[in-house]
Scaffold this motif. Structure first.
Motif, PDB file in Angstrom:
ATOM      1  N   PRO A   2       0.800  -1.230   0.000  1.00 57.26           N
ATOM      2  CA  PRO A   2       0.000   0.000   0.000  1.00 57.26           C
ATOM      3  C   PRO A   2       0.832   1.278   0.000  1.00 57.26           C
ATOM      4  O   PRO A   2       0.534   2.220  -0.747  1.00 57.26           O
ATOM      5  CB  PRO A   2      -0.828  -0.126   1.287  1.00 57.26           C
ATOM      6  CG  PRO A   2      -0.942  -1.590   1.520  1.00 57.26           C
ATOM      7  CD  PRO A   2       0.369  -2.146   1.084  1.00 57.26           C
ATOM      8  N   VAL A   3       1.884   1.324   0.821  1.00 56.50           N
ATOM      9  CA  VAL A   3       2.693   2.543   0.893  1.00 56.50           C
ATOM     10  C   VAL A   3       3.547   2.708  -0.360  1.00 56.50           C
ATOM     11  O   VAL A   3       3.805   3.831  -0.807  1.00 56.50           O
ATOM     12  CB  VAL A   3       3.562   2.553   2.167  1.00 56.50           C
ATOM     13  CG1 VAL A   3       4.411   3.821   2.227  1.00 56.50           C
ATOM     14  CG2 VAL A   3       2.676   2.472   3.406  1.00 56.50           C
ATOM     15  N   THR A   4       3.972   1.603  -0.957  1.00 56.25           N
ATOM     16  CA  THR A   4       4.700   1.683  -2.223  1.00 56.25           C
ATOM     17  C   THR A   4       3.829   2.343  -3.288  1.00 56.25           C
ATOM     18  O   THR A   4       4.303   3.168  -4.080  1.00 56.25           O
ATOM     19  CB  THR A   4       5.135   0.276  -2.688  1.00 56.25           C
ATOM     20  OG1 THR A   4       5.999  -0.294  -1.702  1.00 56.25           O
ATOM     21  CG2 THR A   4       5.869   0.341  -4.020  1.00 56.25           C
ATOM     22  N   ILE A   5       2.546   1.994  -3.301  1.00 50.68           N
ATOM     23  CA  ILE A   5       1.602   2.622  -4.236  1.00 50.68           C
ATOM     24  C   ILE A   5       1.511   4.121  -3.971  1.00 50.68           C
ATOM     25  O   ILE A   5       1.578   4.942  -4.898  1.00 50.68           O
ATOM     26  CB  ILE A   5       0.209   1.973  -4.114  1.00 50.68           C
ATOM     27  CG1 ILE A   5       0.247   0.524  -4.598  1.00 50.68           C
ATOM     28  CG2 ILE A   5      -0.837   2.772  -4.901  1.00 50.68           C
ATOM     29  CD1 ILE A   5      -1.001  -0.273  -4.258  1.00 50.68           C
ATOM     30  N   ILE A   6       1.359   4.484  -2.703  1.00 50.21           N
ATOM     31  CA  ILE A   6       1.238   5.903  -2.335  1.00 50.21           C
ATOM     32  C   ILE A   6       2.500   6.663  -2.729  1.00 50.21           C
ATOM     33  O   ILE A   6       2.445   7.775  -3.273  1.00 50.21           O
ATOM     34  CB  ILE A   6       0.974   6.036  -0.819  1.00 50.21           C
ATOM     35  CG1 ILE A   6      -0.366   5.391  -0.458  1.00 50.21           C
ATOM     36  CG2 ILE A   6       0.982   7.507  -0.396  1.00 50.21           C
ATOM     37  CD1 ILE A   6      -0.605   5.237   1.034  1.00 50.21           C
ATOM     38  N   GLU A   7       3.647   6.054  -2.478  1.00 50.68           N
ATOM     39  CA  GLU A   7       4.934   6.677  -2.814  1.00 50.68           C
ATOM     40  C   GLU A   7       5.035   6.945  -4.314  1.00 50.68           C
ATOM     41  O   GLU A   7       5.482   8.016  -4.745  1.00 50.68           O
ATOM     42  CB  GLU A   7       6.067   5.753  -2.363  1.00 50.68           C
ATOM     43  CG  GLU A   7       7.458   6.274  -2.654  1.00 50.68           C
ATOM     44  CD  GLU A   7       8.530   5.267  -2.286  1.00 50.68           C
ATOM     45  OE1 GLU A   7       9.713   5.580  -2.520  1.00 50.68           O
ATOM     46  OE2 GLU A   7       8.187   4.177  -1.782  1.00 50.68           O
ATOM     47  N   ASN A   8       4.621   5.993  -5.133  1.00 51.84           N
ATOM     48  CA  ASN A   8       4.720   6.150  -6.585  1.00 51.84           C
ATOM     49  C   ASN A   8       3.621   7.043  -7.154  1.00 51.84           C
ATOM     50  O   ASN A   8       3.806   7.677  -8.199  1.00 51.84           O
ATOM     51  CB  ASN A   8       4.678   4.776  -7.262  1.00 51.84           C
ATOM     52  CG  ASN A   8       5.961   3.993  -7.050  1.00 51.84           C
ATOM     53  OD1 ASN A   8       7.047   4.569  -6.999  1.00 51.84           O
ATOM     54  ND2 ASN A   8       5.856   2.681  -6.904  1.00 51.84           N
ATOM     55  N   TYR A   9       2.486   7.095  -6.491  1.00 48.50           N
ATOM     56  CA  TYR A   9       1.376   7.940  -6.952  1.00 48.50           C
ATOM     57  C   TYR A   9       1.685   9.412  -6.702  1.00 48.50           C
ATOM     58  O   TYR A   9       1.446  10.267  -7.549  1.00 48.50           O
ATOM     59  CB  TYR A   9       0.093   7.533  -6.236  1.00 48.50           C
ATOM     60  CG  TYR A   9      -1.150   8.235  -6.735  1.00 48.50           C
ATOM     61  CD1 TYR A   9      -1.846   7.760  -7.841  1.00 48.50           C
ATOM     62  CD2 TYR A   9      -1.636   9.373  -6.086  1.00 48.50           C
ATOM     63  CE1 TYR A   9      -2.991   8.399  -8.300  1.00 48.50           C
ATOM     64  CE2 TYR A   9      -2.777  10.021  -6.537  1.00 48.50           C
ATOM     65  CZ  TYR A   9      -3.452   9.526  -7.643  1.00 48.50           C
ATOM     66  OH  TYR A   9      -4.584  10.170  -8.092  1.00 48.50           O
TER      67      TYR A   9
END
Length: 429
Positions: free
Chosen positions: A224-231
């Motif tokens: 989930p945080v990897t997604i947020i980081e890339n978004y």
């Protein structure tokens, strides 16, 4: 000490019907806290191994026992059979200690226990070859896996879910390339800044724990945080995290310099989160309150939800669900998940991102609930996830939603069953 540890396990199983939380059962035993770290680990491994394999163990005991015995005698057999078949305990040790435990019930009982266990030892290899691992998974979980993936996948999930879990360690980015973490932690690299090792020994005694250079976080829960980081590639977005403790995702958000507000309902878990924040030298705005009762006018760029769920994706870590043979009240859980999602939408700014995650692959608490929320909230839309947003780690992506399964990275020990989906408010820029 061997007899003492088995006696504690015996006592624990005798009281195991009164609660569905293995940690509470184990920790509340009056003599458990007096054990050294090695013996504590043994007790936990034995109890959790029995929980994982309990249905197979019951069949084996019933096969060799020709009479119905009282619960305490059965529990002595359960402890012994668990060790003989699924642990590294020497057969003679498992038999002798169990016979000693049974002597208080009379000589006829100790002879009965001895006879059955010696038969199990004699037939050990044949028993192990004939085991059907999937029989230990509750039908309502196994059938859902079959429906949403395949029969073959469901069997593989079952096999992987009965294995003892590994320990995943997330190293801070700033220190990851500065040291040989695989050597320091006696583990192997997985992906990103993750090191995977055998789950043994005291975590606090591992190198650089007190320095706060790393924390415990399962590989799947980093998604989930990897997604947020890339978004959000630039800036320092405001993130509202719901269900924060013990803090793996919270710390991961912090190391990306996000402005984090963390909401955690449990006082005990909030204390653990504070300890982890202090050790790793991160700061967040922590709200120890029920999110459903919390009031705020603040809007956020991102809301991250770690929703309460069945836990069916982490059976190897929390095998209580396998022993307490009942179907969870999914309707109640789904209602709570819906309530969290509906309220969370109010806190999103325009073009804001909501990330929903559960450690479950059950369709009713994963994709179904997302579709239902979108159907009833037309101002929001599904953000279809792809490999780029998760740094191309090995997971299943179905209809733009992520499923980490026990067979992902299977050659490295697998992953937790974990679901992630994203919703955006309005149109993405």
């Amino acid at each position: 000490m061997k007899l003492c540890t088995r006696k504690i396990c015996f006592d624990i199983l005798n009281t195991a019907d009164v609660t569905s939380n293995h940690e509470r059962i184990i920790d509340k035993h009056k003599n458990f806290t007096d054990l050294n770290s090695r013996d504590k680990a043994f007790v936990k491994v034995l109890i959790l191994t029995f929980f994982r394999w309990n249905r197979s163990i019951e069949k084996i005991i019933n096969k060799y026992s020709k009479k119905k015995s009282e619960k305490k005698i059965i529990n002595i057999l359960r402890i012994a059979v668990t060790q003989i078949l699924f642990m590294r305990t020497a057969d003679y040790s498992a038999v002798n200690i169990s016979v000693s435990l049974s002597k208080k019930f009379g000589s006829s009982v100790s002879r009965f226990v001895n006879a059955i266990l010696r038969q199990v030892c004699r037939d050990k290899q044949e028993i192990l070859k004939s085991l059907k691992r999937e029989e230990n998974i509750p039908d309502w979980i196994f059938k859902n896996w079959k429906k949403n993936f395949s029969s073959n996948s469901a069997v593989k999930f079952a096999h992987q879910s009965l294995k003892e879990p590994f320990l995943d360690i997330k190293v801070k980015k700033e220190f990851f390339k500065k040291k040989n973490w695989s050597k320091l932690l006696n583990g192997k690299p997985l992906f990103g800044e993750l090191i995977r090792k055998n789950n043994s020994g005291l975590i606090e005694e591992l190198p650089f724990f007190s320095a706060g250079y790393w924390w415990i976080q399962s590989a799947a829960s980093t998604i989930p945080v990897t997604i947020i980081e890339n978004y959000f590639k630039k800036g320092s977005p405001k993130v509202l995290e719901i269900g924060s403790a013990p803090g793996g995702k919270t710390l991961q958000l912090c190391e990306n310099n996000f402005d984090v507000t963390a909401v955690e309902i449990s006082k005990k878990r909030a204390v653990k989160l504070k300890e982890n924040l202090s050790r790793t030298k991160f700061n967040v705005k922590l709200i120890n309150e029920d999110f459903n009762k919390w009031k705020s006018r603040q809007k956020y760029d991102c809301v991250l939800i770690d929703a309460p769920c069945s836990g069916s994706g982490v059976i190897n870590k929390q095998p209580d669900i396998l022993y307490f043979k009942r179907k969870l009240n999914l309707e109640n859980l789904i209602s709570r998940q819906e309530k969290l999602l509906k309220k969370s939408l109010r806190f999103l700014r325009k073009n804001g991102l909501l990330v929903y995650s559960v450690c479950s692959l059950i369709s009713e608490e994963s994709k179904d609930i997302i579709y239902k929320i979108l159907e009833n909230n037309k101002d929001f839309s599904l953000l279809k996830l792809d490999g780029k947003l998760i740094n191309n780690i090995q997971v299943k992506i179905i209809d733009g939603m992520i499923y980490s399964t026990p067979t992902c990275y299977q050659n490295k020990g697998g992953m937790d069953g974990f679901f992630v989906s994203c919703i955006i408010k309005g149109e993405k820029n």
